[in-house]
Design a protein around this motif. Structure first.
Motif, short mmCIF file in Angstrom:
data_model
loop_
_atom_site.label_atom_id
_atom_site.label_comp_id
_atom_site.label_asym_id
_atom_site.label_seq_id
_atom_site.Cartn_x
_atom_site.Cartn_y
_atom_site.Cartn_z
N ARG A 120 0.68 -1.10 0.25
CA ARG A 120 -0.08 -0.07 0.12
C ARG A 120 0.54 1.27 0.37
NH1 ARG A 120 -5.67 -0.12 0.30
NH2 ARG A 120 -6.19 -2.01 1.27
N GLU A 121 1.91 1.08 0.38
CA GLU A 121 2.90 2.43 0.71
C GLU A 121 3.31 2.50 -0.61
OE1 GLU A 121 5.41 1.19 3.43
OE2 GLU A 121 4.74 1.83 4.74
N VAL A 122 3.54 1.66 -1.84
CA VAL A 122 4.46 1.45 -2.90
C VAL A 122 2.96 2.18 -3.78
CG1 VAL A 122 5.32 0.44 -4.48
CG2 VAL A 122 5.94 -0.18 -2.35
N PHE A 123 1.95 1.62 -3.12
CA PHE A 123 0.91 2.34 -4.05
C PHE A 123 0.40 3.50 -3.86
CE2 PHE A 123 -3.72 3.41 -3.64
CZ PHE A 123 -3.79 3.39 -5.10
N LEU A 124 0.83 4.34 -2.95
CA LEU A 124 -0.16 5.88 -2.62
C LEU A 124 1.01 6.46 -3.38
CD1 LEU A 124 -1.06 5.24 1.01
CD2 LEU A 124 -2.50 5.70 -0.98
N GLN A 125 2.48 5.72 -3.04
CA GLN A 125 3.91 6.69 -3.79
C GLN A 125 3.89 7.14 -5.05
OE1 GLN A 125 5.86 8.46 -2.27
NE2 GLN A 125 6.62 9.02 -3.38
N ALA A 126 3.27 5.54 -5.74
CA ALA A 126 3.63 5.86 -6.60
C ALA A 126 2.15 6.66 -7.73
CB ALA A 126 2.74 4.34 -7.73
N GLU A 127 0.89 6.43 -6.78
CA GLU A 127 -0.61 7.22 -7.58
C GLU A 127 0.30 8.34 -7.11
OE1 GLU A 127 -4.88 7.02 -6.34
OE2 GLU A 127 -3.83 7.27 -4.90
N ARG A 128 1.02 9.05 -6.38
CA ARG A 128 1.04 10.42 -5.89
C ARG A 128 1.41 11.27 -6.99
NH1 ARG A 128 1.74 8.77 -0.54
NH2 ARG A 128 -0.35 9.68 0.67
N GLU A 129 3.10 10.18 -7.08
CA GLU A 129 3.67 10.42 -8.44
C GLU A 129 3.36 10.68 -9.81
OE1 GLU A 129 7.30 7.62 -7.90
OE2 GLU A 129 7.49 9.12 -6.55
N TRP A 130 1.77 9.83 -10.02
CA TRP A 130 1.50 10.06 -10.78
C TRP A 130 0.46 11.04 -11.27
CZ3 TRP A 130 -3.61 8.39 -11.22
CH2 TRP A 130 -4.51 8.75 -12.48
N PRO A 136 -2.49 17.82 -4.06
CA PRO A 136 -3.87 17.23 -3.11
C PRO A 136 -4.70 15.81 -3.90
CG PRO A 136 -5.19 18.74 -3.69
CD PRO A 136 -3.65 19.27 -4.23
N ILE A 137 -4.81 15.26 -2.92
CA ILE A 137 -5.53 14.04 -3.52
C ILE A 137 -6.82 13.49 -1.75
CG2 ILE A 137 -5.23 11.17 -4.10
CD1 ILE A 137 -2.61 11.51 -4.83
N GLU A 138 -7.38 14.00 -2.42
CA GLU A 138 -8.85 13.59 -1.46
C GLU A 138 -8.83 12.17 -0.95
OE1 GLU A 138 -13.44 14.68 -0.41
OE2 GLU A 138 -11.89 15.99 -2.31
N ASP A 139 -9.45 11.32 -1.66
CA ASP A 139 -9.36 9.66 -1.55
C ASP A 139 -8.48 9.23 -2.33
OD1 ASP A 139 -10.17 7.62 -0.96
OD2 ASP A 139 -12.52 7.63 -1.06
N PRO A 140 -7.85 8.65 -2.21
CA PRO A 140 -6.57 7.82 -3.27
C PRO A 140 -6.99 6.49 -3.52
CG PRO A 140 -5.87 7.66 -1.13
CD PRO A 140 -6.97 9.06 -0.51
N TYR A 141 -8.07 6.21 -2.63
CA TYR A 141 -9.12 4.87 -3.14
C TYR A 141 -10.02 4.95 -3.81
CZ TYR A 141 -5.42 3.20 -0.15
OH TYR A 141 -4.96 2.73 0.55
N ASP A 142 -10.24 6.13 -4.02
CA ASP A 142 -11.56 6.87 -5.23
C ASP A 142 -11.70 5.67 -6.37
OD1 ASP A 142 -13.74 7.86 -6.40
OD2 ASP A 142 -12.77 9.56 -7.46
N PRO A 143 -12.50 4.71 -6.32
CA PRO A 143 -12.37 4.07 -7.37
C PRO A 143 -12.56 4.85 -8.85
CG PRO A 143 -14.42 3.42 -6.24
CD PRO A 143 -13.68 4.67 -5.43
N ALA A 144 -13.08 6.40 -9.51
CA ALA A 144 -12.80 6.28 -10.53
C ALA A 144 -11.16 6.95 -10.81
CB ALA A 144 -13.55 8.02 -10.15
N LEU A 145 -10.89 7.38 -9.35
CA LEU A 145 -9.66 7.56 -9.36
C LEU A 145 -8.12 6.48 -10.17
CD1 LEU A 145 -7.33 10.11 -9.53
CD2 LEU A 145 -7.01 9.06 -6.47
N VAL A 146 -8.91 5.67 -9.04
CA VAL A 146 -7.68 4.74 -9.05
C VAL A 146 -7.85 3.69 -10.86
CG1 VAL A 146 -7.33 2.26 -8.24
CG2 VAL A 146 -7.88 3.70 -6.56
N ARG A 147 -9.31 3.67 -11.44
CA ARG A 147 -9.39 3.58 -12.52
C ARG A 147 -8.82 3.57 -13.39
NH1 ARG A 147 -15.37 2.34 -11.65
NH2 ARG A 147 -15.45 0.17 -10.16
N SER A 148 -8.29 5.25 -13.83
CA SER A 148 -8.16 5.98 -14.72
C SER A 148 -6.27 5.38 -14.25
CB SER A 148 -8.28 7.67 -14.09
OG SER A 148 -7.79 8.18 -12.90
N ALA A 149 -5.97 5.19 -13.37
CA ALA A 149 -4.65 5.45 -13.02
C ALA A 149 -4.05 4.40 -14.74
CB ALA A 149 -3.93 4.84 -11.55
#
Length: 315
Positions: A120-130, A136-149
């Motif tokens: 999860r740490e690696v995922f959150l870091q990669a998501e922030r970099e992307w 700011p990321i209000e909800d890193p587990y928001d399905p719309a955000l995750v699916r667009s990654a």
């Protein structure tokens, strides 16, 4: 397609960008349906993926709901929360939480470490970099955000969820079982789990590639594996590193995959007499750990547990 974040999105299945207009989407569906239809020489599994993709985004209403992050289906055989709640780190807490937080009083396996924590740490870091560092990321587990990654980022979350699913299964095996999560394997990274049962001590990796996989020439192969990825070799190296550190020998090595990834409950990698590893469907994990596939004999659970407790390190 399941609801794993590692899965291909409907847009990826149909081969169009998420910005495609409705006409382009319809043309892509018709083309994919023709190419995959079993009566025209296509693959039945791939054809089914195309149909599911179209169900999810084939109408304007369904597409709006999907793009907004709505999850209208639950993976076969699964239960529990959906949407972003299913992907949050606390959604599976009942599986390995202290007794006060659980809904029942059945004895659970002894658990050490944090399953899925490093992934999860690696995922959150990669998501922030992307997204962009500083944004700011209000909800890193928001399905719309995750699916667009990109898919490699979604797979990091899929790996964390896979590790947590294994932890939940092991937790239900009772007080006679002990499990260590996220073990430090030095230069080889980490070992997801070491599971100690009366049948033996097992080195376990939990992986979700978001697509079917197969065994070829002693390794895992599949269209969604990263170039150069060798899961069996990586598991062997991580297990050896932990063995060297703890001086405790593993009985066997397991690669736990989602049920939809393979056609059999257990597949042997290497020689049946001395397997390199076993590829195990998630639903069959408890059966394997209970000794169905164990070599003859047993281990001194108390001795092994004490030695591991004194020597194991976590990432």
């Amino acid at each position: 397609m399941t609801d794993s974040p590692a899965d291909a999105t409907p847009y990826e299945v149909l081969g169009v960008p998420s910005s495609a207009d409705d006409d382009a989407l319809r043309r892509a569906y018709r083309r994919a349906a023709r190419e995959t239809h079993p009566d025209l020489g296509g693959d039945a599994q791939r054809f089914r993926q195309v149909q599911v993709a179209w169900e999810r985004i084939g109408t304007p209403a369904a597409r709006r709901a999907y793009d907004a992050g709505s999850r209208t289906s639950t993976p076969q055989g699964a239960s529990g929360p959906s949407g972003s709640a299913a992907w949050r780190p606390d959604s599976g807490r009942d599986a390995y939480a202290p007794p006060a937080a659980r809904r029942d009083s059945r004895p659970r396996a002894r658990s050490h470490g944090h399953p899925g924590g490093r992934s999860r740490e690696v995922f959150l870091q990669a998501e922030r970099e992307w997204v962009g560092l500083g944004d700011p990321i209000e909800d890193p587990y928001d399905p719309a955000l995750v699916r667009s990654a990109p898919r490699h980022i979604r797979r990091l979350l899929g790996e964390a969820l896979a590790e947590e699913a294994t932890a939940a299964i092991v937790a239900d095996m009772g007080i006679g079982v002990t499990v260590w999560h996220d073990l430090d394997a030095g230069a080889e990274g980490k070992l997801d789990h070491a599971v100690l049962t009366p049948s033996g001590l097992w080195a376990v990796e939990s992986i979700d590639w978001g697509a079917p996989v197969r065994i070829e020439h002693g390794e895992i192969a599949g269209e969604t594996l990263a170039p150069g990825e060798r899961p069996v070799k990586e598991l062997v190296r991580a297990a050896r590193a932990v063995q060297k550190q703890t001086r405790v020998k593993f009985t066997g090595r397991l690669l736990v995959v989602p049920d939809a990834a393979v056609d059999e409950d257990v597949q042997v990698v290497g020689s049946p007499r001395k397997p390199t590893a076993l590829v195990v469907r998630r639903s069959a994990l408890g059966q394997v750990l209970n000794g169905v596939w164990s070599p003859e004999g047993s281990v001194d659970v108390f001795d092994v547990r004490d030695r591991l407790q004194q020597t194991v390190r976590f990432v």
